[in-house]
Structure formats: C-alpha cells, structure tokens
Design a protein around this motif. Sequence first.
Motif, PDB file in Angstrom:
ATOM      1  N   GLU A   1     -43.742  -2.624  98.440  1.00 31.49           N
ATOM      2  CA  GLU A   1     -42.994  -1.846  99.425  1.00 31.49           C
ATOM      3  C   GLU A   1     -43.836  -0.756 100.074  1.00 31.49           C
ATOM      4  OE1 GLU A   1     -39.944  -2.100 100.556  1.00 31.49           O
ATOM      5  OE2 GLU A   1     -39.082  -3.627  99.239  1.00 31.49           O
ATOM      6  N   LEU A   2     -44.715  -0.117  99.295  1.00 30.45           N
ATOM      7  CA  LEU A   2     -45.385   1.095  99.746  1.00 30.45           C
ATOM      8  C   LEU A   2     -46.889   0.957  99.913  1.00 30.45           C
ATOM      9  CD1 LEU A   2     -43.456   3.602  97.455  1.00 30.45           C
ATOM     10  CD2 LEU A   2     -43.102   3.242  99.898  1.00 30.45           C
ATOM     11  N   GLY A   3     -47.453  -0.154  99.429  1.00 31.53           N
ATOM     12  CA  GLY A   3     -48.893  -0.329  99.527  1.00 31.53           C
ATOM     13  C   GLY A   3     -49.660   0.260  98.377  1.00 31.53           C
ATOM     14  N   THR A   4     -48.984   0.927  97.457  1.00 28.17           N
ATOM     15  CA  THR A   4     -49.630   1.499  96.280  1.00 28.17           C
ATOM     16  C   THR A   4     -48.596   1.674  95.186  1.00 28.17           C
ATOM     17  OG1 THR A   4     -50.867   3.414  95.402  1.00 28.17           O
ATOM     18  CG2 THR A   4     -49.250   3.861  97.114  1.00 28.17           C
ATOM     19  N   PRO A   5     -48.965   1.449  93.938  1.00 26.03           N
ATOM     20  CA  PRO A   5     -48.072   1.820  92.846  1.00 26.03           C
ATOM     21  C   PRO A   5     -48.164   3.324  92.592  1.00 26.03           C
ATOM     22  CG  PRO A   5     -50.094   0.980  91.938  1.00 26.03           C
ATOM     23  CD  PRO A   5     -50.234   0.888  93.448  1.00 26.03           C
ATOM     24  N   ILE A   6     -47.301   3.831  91.751  1.00 17.63           N
ATOM     25  CA  ILE A   6     -47.498   5.182  91.229  1.00 17.63           C
ATOM     26  C   ILE A   6     -48.753   5.152  90.364  1.00 17.63           C
ATOM     27  CG2 ILE A   6     -46.456   7.024  89.855  1.00 17.63           C
ATOM     28  CD1 ILE A   6     -43.730   5.711  90.429  1.00 17.63           C
ATOM     29  N   VAL A   7     -49.525   6.243  90.384  1.00 19.64           N
ATOM     30  CA  VAL A   7     -50.729   6.300  89.557  1.00 19.64           C
ATOM     31  C   VAL A   7     -50.673   7.521  88.656  1.00 19.64           C
ATOM     32  CG1 VAL A   7     -52.106   5.093  91.292  1.00 19.64           C
ATOM     33  CG2 VAL A   7     -52.099   7.602  91.237  1.00 19.64           C
ATOM     34  N   GLY A   8     -51.340   7.429  87.506  1.00 18.27           N
ATOM     35  CA  GLY A   8     -51.430   8.543  86.567  1.00 18.27           C
ATOM     36  C   GLY A   8     -52.858   9.047  86.476  1.00 18.27           C
TER      37      GLY A   8
ATOM     38  N   ALA B   1     -50.301   6.968  80.808  1.00 15.71           N
ATOM     39  CA  ALA B   1     -51.566   6.421  80.317  1.00 15.71           C
ATOM     40  C   ALA B   1     -52.674   6.651  81.344  1.00 15.71           C
ATOM     41  CB  ALA B   1     -51.411   4.931  80.031  1.00 15.71           C
ATOM     42  N   PHE B   2     -53.889   6.933  80.849  1.00 17.73           N
ATOM     43  CA  PHE B   2     -55.039   7.167  81.713  1.00 17.73           C
ATOM     44  C   PHE B   2     -56.029   6.012  81.612  1.00 17.73           C
ATOM     45  CE2 PHE B   2     -54.188  11.892  80.741  1.00 17.73           C
ATOM     46  CZ  PHE B   2     -53.288  11.973  81.796  1.00 17.73           C
ATOM     47  N   THR B   3     -57.010   6.020  82.498  1.00 18.72           N
ATOM     48  CA  THR B   3     -57.974   4.923  82.562  1.00 18.72           C
ATOM     49  C   THR B   3     -58.832   4.818  81.305  1.00 18.72           C
ATOM     50  OG1 THR B   3     -59.520   6.390  83.718  1.00 18.72           O
ATOM     51  CG2 THR B   3     -58.126   4.991  85.081  1.00 18.72           C
ATOM     52  N   ASP B   4     -59.072   5.932  80.632  1.00 19.81           N
ATOM     53  CA  ASP B   4     -59.948   5.902  79.451  1.00 19.81           C
ATOM     54  C   ASP B   4     -59.195   5.594  78.158  1.00 19.81           C
ATOM     55  OD1 ASP B   4     -58.566   8.248  79.042  1.00 19.81           O
ATOM     56  OD2 ASP B   4     -60.326   9.567  79.061  1.00 19.81           O
ATOM     57  N   GLY B   5     -57.918   5.264  78.248  1.00 24.59           N
ATOM     58  CA  GLY B   5     -57.136   4.931  77.064  1.00 24.59           C
ATOM     59  C   GLY B   5     -56.392   6.101  76.454  1.00 24.59           C
TER      60      GLY B   5
END
Length: 385
Positions: A94-101, A208-212
Amino acid sequence: MDGTAVVVGGGIGGLAAAIGLRRIGWDVTVVERARVLADVGAGISLHANGIRALDVLGIGEAVRAAARPQYTGGTRTPGGSLLARMDGAALERELGTPIVGIPRAVLHRLLREALPPGSLLIGTEVTSVDRSGPGRVRVPVKDGVLDADLVVAADGVDSRLRGQLFPGHPGPVHSGSTVVRAITEHPVLLRTDFELTWGWGAEFGHIAFTDGRAEWHAVFNSPPGTRHADALAAMRRRFGGWHDPIPALLDATRPDAVLHHDIHELATPLPAVAEGRIVLVGDAAHAMTPNLGQGACQALEDAVTLAAALAGEPTVDSALARYDTERRPRSQSVARAARQAGRMGQQLTHPLAVALRNTALRLAPSRVTVRAILRHADWSPPSLG
C-alpha cells in the motif's frame, strides 16, 4: 527565500528541521543543552510518513540500510494468544515501505551526520528569546547572542520557548502511564519483528534490530514520579510470567541500560504552532502518547513541511502561517487518536472492557488493522523545490 535560523534542541525534530532548512539554502545553527552527545536511547519504529519525510531530507536510504523492516508481528495476550496480526507485506504494498525498527541513537547519528561540522552547539541552553527587534530574533547563549530571521523551538515536551509564546497554556500533563525500556545487551531469538502484548493496565512490546538485539518497552498505569530502586527487577516481577520471549528480553538486559520516564502529553491543543518569528516542531508543538508510534514521524513531517513553506512563500510570516495551517490540524488529530488508542489498549483495566476489546480484535479481519495504520501513515510530503 533564504535566511538565518537558530534551532533550539538537537533531538530528532530539531536536527531534521535543520537539515530541511539547509536544503533550501538557509544558514542554520542548532543549539543543544546536553554537554555530551552520548547517543543513548531505546528503539523507534518509523512508519511510511516518517520514511517519506526522511527521503525528502536526503537520508531515507541511509536510514533504511540501518533499520530492520517489520514484516511480522502483532498483538497478544499475556498468555501468548494472538489478538491481531500485523501484515507488514500488505503495508509495503500500500505504501511502498513497511514499518521499520531502528535504535534511536542510530537515527540521531544519521541526522547529525547530514549536517556540516560546526553547525551544532552543544552544552548551550536557551531559556528565552528576544523578539523586540523588527523582523529578527535574538537568541541569548552562553558566549553571546545569535541573531536570526527564524527560531525553531524543538526543545521537547517541557519546551521553555512554548511557555514564553503561550504563557496561558496549561502545558504538558501526565498521561496516566509510565514507560520502562531498554535495548538488550546481546541478540535474542525472536519469532517476530515487532510485537505488543496487552494485559490489564499494562503493555509489553519489542522491536527487533538488524544486529539481532531488540528494544523492549513496558508501559503501565502509574502515578507520576513513581520509581523503583531496581527497575529491571521490578519488570521481572511484573512481566516475567508473560509469554516468551518477554522473560528472555529481560534476561538479556543490563540493569544500567534501563530507562524510565513518565509519559506526558499536550492534552490541551495549542492555539497556534508559530508566533512571530518562532515556530514549534516535534514534542514542543504536539507532544503525544506513544500508542500509535507516530511521535517521531510527526516531528519529521514538521521539518519537511516547514522547509517547504519557507521555500515556497515570499515572506517568513506567510510561510509560518502556511505551516500552522498545514501542520496543526493533522498533528493534533494524530495526538487525539494516540490518546484514544491508549485508553482502548494499554490503559484498560476493567475485566469486561478488556474481554470485549480482545474479542473485537480477534474477530476483526487483518485489513482493518492495515487501514488503521494507513489512516496516519499515508502522508505525502511536499517538495522542497
């Protein structure tokens, strides 16, 4: 139109405003009272409107690279039963991006790196400004006075400049809730990117973050000023019996990493968000509860809208009038929605009300949740020209 601006406050809203003003040719100085930029803080979720604002500011890609998309998650009961599923893929369609953390400190660093060296004055507190001169504002600082065409008040929920502009306004009030939060010391095995758990007068969530590693937060009804000698131990007592991975998140946290803040909001809307040559952004303009995850996103919207107004209008006065017209209704509407979300979510305590809410969530199709997020996240930023 170009000019000189002083931004009071070096948080997300203030730095974003400075970036926006520089992109339209303004000379900008950011004044921050903290003596050391320690890059502390917990985590943050950015919805599509925040990401779109960052794209206009030129750092959207850098933020995406440092953030983790939130494709999986939802809302649960303390026993682990699923109440509602978050469909991050549907939001992306819908928006072209998910929510990100992303860790708040990382976002803050990326914003700061987008400004030239020397544009940030730290350890400098601004408690008032002098508006006596025609068309200019004088900002007293420890080493003298800064003259500016515009002052951007980004000095937070307890904004002193807001108090100077609107001395009759009651200011921020306690929302009835407090938040304890932290980032884990090491990676934690998580089944979802993002999750909320609603109990009775309490909420526990993680990002959750990219580094776990992950940010967790516990929001619960509490009188203002209540503190614990060992906040982490208190959270174990209150939430340690809730479903996995909540105990694991608490176990992966150092006691000295825990932050505890009461949640305050501007429950009484301001009559304006600009007065003379002073304009309010972020929490100074519309401090809201965190229940929609829109606080930072609204501050980023402020920054882009302010820069676009100054780029498109012939005078500072007309630009600030346009900014007020465009930002005040939307930000105050989001703040009201966040307050209502808290009352119907985390703050509910009556067993019957909780049971009715949980039943309604279980019966609602997933598209209802998607539409609720779209209502606030589907915002199109103005161009900076």
